[in-house]
Design an enzyme around this catalytic site. Structure first.
Site, mmCIF file in Angstrom:
data_model
loop_
_atom_site.group_PDB
_atom_site.id
_atom_site.type_symbol
_atom_site.label_atom_id
_atom_site.label_comp_id
_atom_site.label_asym_id
_atom_site.label_seq_id
_atom_site.Cartn_x
_atom_site.Cartn_y
_atom_site.Cartn_z
ATOM 1 N N ASN A 174 -9.773 -31.935 30.984
ATOM 2 C CA ASN A 174 -10.358 -31.294 32.123
ATOM 3 C C ASN A 174 -11.596 -30.357 31.668
ATOM 4 O O ASN A 174 -11.393 -29.294 30.914
ATOM 5 C CB ASN A 174 -9.173 -30.356 32.587
ATOM 6 C CG ASN A 174 -9.510 -29.489 33.876
ATOM 7 O OD1 ASN A 174 -10.486 -29.766 34.394
ATOM 8 N ND2 ASN A 174 -8.749 -28.546 34.221
ATOM 9 N N TRP A 175 -12.628 -30.687 32.136
ATOM 10 C CA TRP A 175 -13.860 -29.917 31.771
ATOM 11 C C TRP A 175 -14.173 -28.619 32.414
ATOM 12 O O TRP A 175 -14.940 -27.919 32.345
ATOM 13 C CB TRP A 175 -15.139 -31.011 31.679
ATOM 14 C CG TRP A 175 -15.061 -32.081 30.571
ATOM 15 C CD1 TRP A 175 -13.903 -32.379 29.544
ATOM 16 C CD2 TRP A 175 -16.028 -33.062 30.359
ATOM 17 N NE1 TRP A 175 -14.097 -33.511 28.970
ATOM 18 C CE2 TRP A 175 -15.479 -33.936 29.301
ATOM 19 C CE3 TRP A 175 -17.152 -33.396 30.975
ATOM 20 C CZ2 TRP A 175 -16.278 -35.067 28.875
ATOM 21 C CZ3 TRP A 175 -17.885 -34.283 30.314
ATOM 22 C CH2 TRP A 175 -17.480 -35.154 29.533
ATOM 23 N N LYS A 176 -13.260 -28.463 33.439
ATOM 24 C CA LYS A 176 -13.486 -27.374 34.394
ATOM 25 C C LYS A 176 -15.019 -26.926 34.864
ATOM 26 O O LYS A 176 -15.777 -28.095 34.739
ATOM 27 C CB LYS A 176 -12.820 -26.223 33.815
ATOM 28 C CG LYS A 176 -11.498 -26.461 33.373
ATOM 29 C CD LYS A 176 -10.578 -25.238 33.036
ATOM 30 C CE LYS A 176 -9.415 -25.661 32.193
ATOM 31 N NZ LYS A 176 -8.477 -24.540 32.205
ATOM 32 N N HIS A 226 -4.165 -27.971 40.450
ATOM 33 C CA HIS A 226 -4.491 -27.307 39.133
ATOM 34 C C HIS A 226 -4.009 -25.657 39.376
ATOM 35 O O HIS A 226 -4.536 -25.475 40.505
ATOM 36 C CB HIS A 226 -5.803 -27.637 38.522
ATOM 37 C CG HIS A 226 -6.064 -27.069 37.295
ATOM 38 N ND1 HIS A 226 -6.067 -25.676 36.798
ATOM 39 C CD2 HIS A 226 -5.925 -27.402 35.961
ATOM 40 C CE1 HIS A 226 -5.968 -25.509 35.648
ATOM 41 N NE2 HIS A 226 -5.965 -26.488 34.864
ATOM 42 N N GLU A 274 -5.579 -23.263 38.557
ATOM 43 C CA GLU A 274 -6.484 -22.179 38.821
ATOM 44 C C GLU A 274 -6.882 -22.433 40.354
ATOM 45 O O GLU A 274 -7.615 -21.653 40.674
ATOM 46 C CB GLU A 274 -7.847 -22.646 37.785
ATOM 47 C CG GLU A 274 -7.491 -22.355 36.435
ATOM 48 C CD GLU A 274 -8.108 -22.873 35.131
ATOM 49 O OE1 GLU A 274 -9.157 -24.000 35.626
ATOM 50 O OE2 GLU A 274 -7.699 -22.701 34.191
ATOM 51 N N GLU A 298 1.888 -27.839 33.673
ATOM 52 C CA GLU A 298 0.972 -26.940 32.733
ATOM 53 C C GLU A 298 1.796 -25.474 33.201
ATOM 54 O O GLU A 298 1.308 -24.914 34.135
ATOM 55 C CB GLU A 298 -0.228 -27.197 33.577
ATOM 56 C CG GLU A 298 -0.788 -28.443 33.299
ATOM 57 C CD GLU A 298 -2.403 -28.364 33.288
ATOM 58 O OE1 GLU A 298 -2.932 -28.614 32.070
ATOM 59 O OE2 GLU A 298 -3.087 -27.786 34.244
ATOM 60 N N GLY A 357 -5.151 -21.854 28.815
ATOM 61 C CA GLY A 357 -6.231 -21.089 28.234
ATOM 62 C C GLY A 357 -5.961 -19.950 27.562
ATOM 63 O O GLY A 357 -6.776 -19.063 27.371
ATOM 64 N N SER A 364 -2.955 -25.234 26.412
ATOM 65 C CA SER A 364 -3.244 -24.833 25.022
ATOM 66 C C SER A 364 -3.133 -25.982 24.073
ATOM 67 O O SER A 364 -2.440 -25.806 23.037
ATOM 68 C CB SER A 364 -2.659 -23.479 24.562
ATOM 69 O OG SER A 364 -3.410 -22.401 25.488
ATOM 70 N N GLY A 393 -7.470 -28.447 28.428
ATOM 71 C CA GLY A 393 -8.772 -27.859 28.728
ATOM 72 C C GLY A 393 -9.774 -27.657 27.581
ATOM 73 O O GLY A 393 -10.629 -28.379 27.099
ATOM 74 N N GLY A 394 -9.576 -26.644 26.993
ATOM 75 C CA GLY A 394 -10.426 -25.935 26.082
ATOM 76 C C GLY A 394 -10.666 -26.889 24.845
ATOM 77 O O GLY A 394 -11.873 -27.143 24.413
HETATM 78 C C1 PEP Z 1 -6.080 -27.083 31.766
HETATM 79 O O1 PEP Z 1 -6.594 -26.304 32.107
HETATM 80 O O2 PEP Z 1 -5.668 -27.975 32.427
HETATM 81 C C2 PEP Z 1 -5.508 -26.657 30.429
HETATM 82 C C3 PEP Z 1 -4.590 -27.211 30.042
HETATM 83 O O3 PEP Z 1 -6.253 -25.999 29.641
HETATM 84 P P1 PEP Z 1 -6.119 -25.361 28.205
HETATM 85 O O4 PEP Z 1 -5.885 -26.627 27.368
HETATM 86 O O5 PEP Z 1 -7.463 -24.656 27.941
HETATM 87 O O6 PEP Z 1 -4.912 -24.335 28.051
#
Ligand code: PEP
Length: 258
Positions: free
Chosen positions: A9-11, A99, A101, A170, A176, A216, A237-238
């Site tokens: 997920n590049w957000k 999601h 967010e 999640e 994050g 994470s 994500g990251g």
């Molecule tokens: C996400 O936003 O779906 C996510 C899992 O982010 P991260 O891996 O950065 O925690």
């Protein structure tokens, strides 16, 4: 048999050049996996403006491209929204729904359910995200919150469509933050979700449902999380923003084809 899915997920990150460079590096890295490597389904969800360019670059290959959100409506006067048909039209096969967010910006469980239905009606595979906040976990409400989000999200999904659905657990406190759920914590919630799916549809349908973990995930913790039998992949994500770390997570998948 549930083939693991690793989705990035590049957000709201990267510019056009960086998105293309990342897509190219992931494509090349996936292509270079040895023939006997465990089968893994890989996907990426770039920001809207770069979807088509990334899709073009990945066309004909095994990596799917998805949107990060969609409108529950088919078309019309909904400024700023993007429909399932538009995403499918530019070659997307998947779309994230709910999601955290977005839920934190006010997206309700009911709206997420309408988005799941819109995605399926538009021939897209929804990736329904569910997860509790730290306050909800501390208050002992994890199961109630996650199952409520799941049941609202899949209301109206027929058993025959379960194979066209992905779910991502999640925990909000893990997204994050660098603090992932332990394999035991994640495995417990995944098992709850699968049991709920069995009650909702059937044991066979539940056994076919792929439930990803997100929060994470990084090369250092991926193997331990992905080894849990009920964890069918990761939403990343990251660590999906650089090809080496994303590819290491892909390579951490166990062989579920046996
Ligand atoms: C996400 O936003 O779906 C996510 C899992 O982010 P991260 O891996 O950065 O925690």
């Amino acid at each position: 048999m549930r083939i693991p899915v690793i989705a990035g997920n590049w957000k709201m990150n990267l510019d056009r050049a960086a998105a293309i460079a990342l897509a190219r590096a992931v494509r090349d890295g996936v292509a270079m996996r040895p023939a006997g490597a465990p089968p893994v389904e890989v996907g990426v969800t770039p920001a809207y403006p770069y979807l088509e360019a990334v899709r073009g670059l990945l066309r004909g290959g095994p990596i799917w491209v998805g949107g990060q959100d969609l409108s529950p409506e088919k078309n019309g006067a909904f400024t700023g929204e993007v429909s399932a048909a538009m995403l499918a039209d530019i070659g997307c096969s998947h779309v994230l729904v709910g999601h955290s967010e977005r839920r934190q910006m006010g997206e309700s469980a009911e709206l997420c359910g309408r988005k799941v239905a819109a995605a399926l009606a538009g021939a897209l595979i929804p990736v329904l995200c569910v997860g509790e906040t730290l306050a909800q976990r501390d208050a002992g409400k994890t199961a109630a919150v996650v199952l409520e989000q799941f049941e609202s999200g899949v209301r109206g999904v027929a058993a025959a469509d379960v194979s066209r659905l992905l779910v991502a657990y999640e925990p909000v406190w893990a997204i994050g933050t660098g603090r992932n759920a332990t394999a035991a914590q994640a495995g417990e919630v995944h098992a709850l979700l699968r049991d709920c799916a069995a009650r909702n549809w059937s044991r066979a349908a539940a056994d076919s449902l792929r439930i990803l973990y997100g929060g994470s995930v990084k090369p250092e913790n991926a193997a331990e999380l992905l080894a849990v039998p009920d964890i069918d992949g990761a939403l990343v994500g990251g660590a999906a923003l650089t090809a080496p770390s994303f590819l290491k997570i892909i390579d951490a998948c166990p062989n579920r084809a046996r």
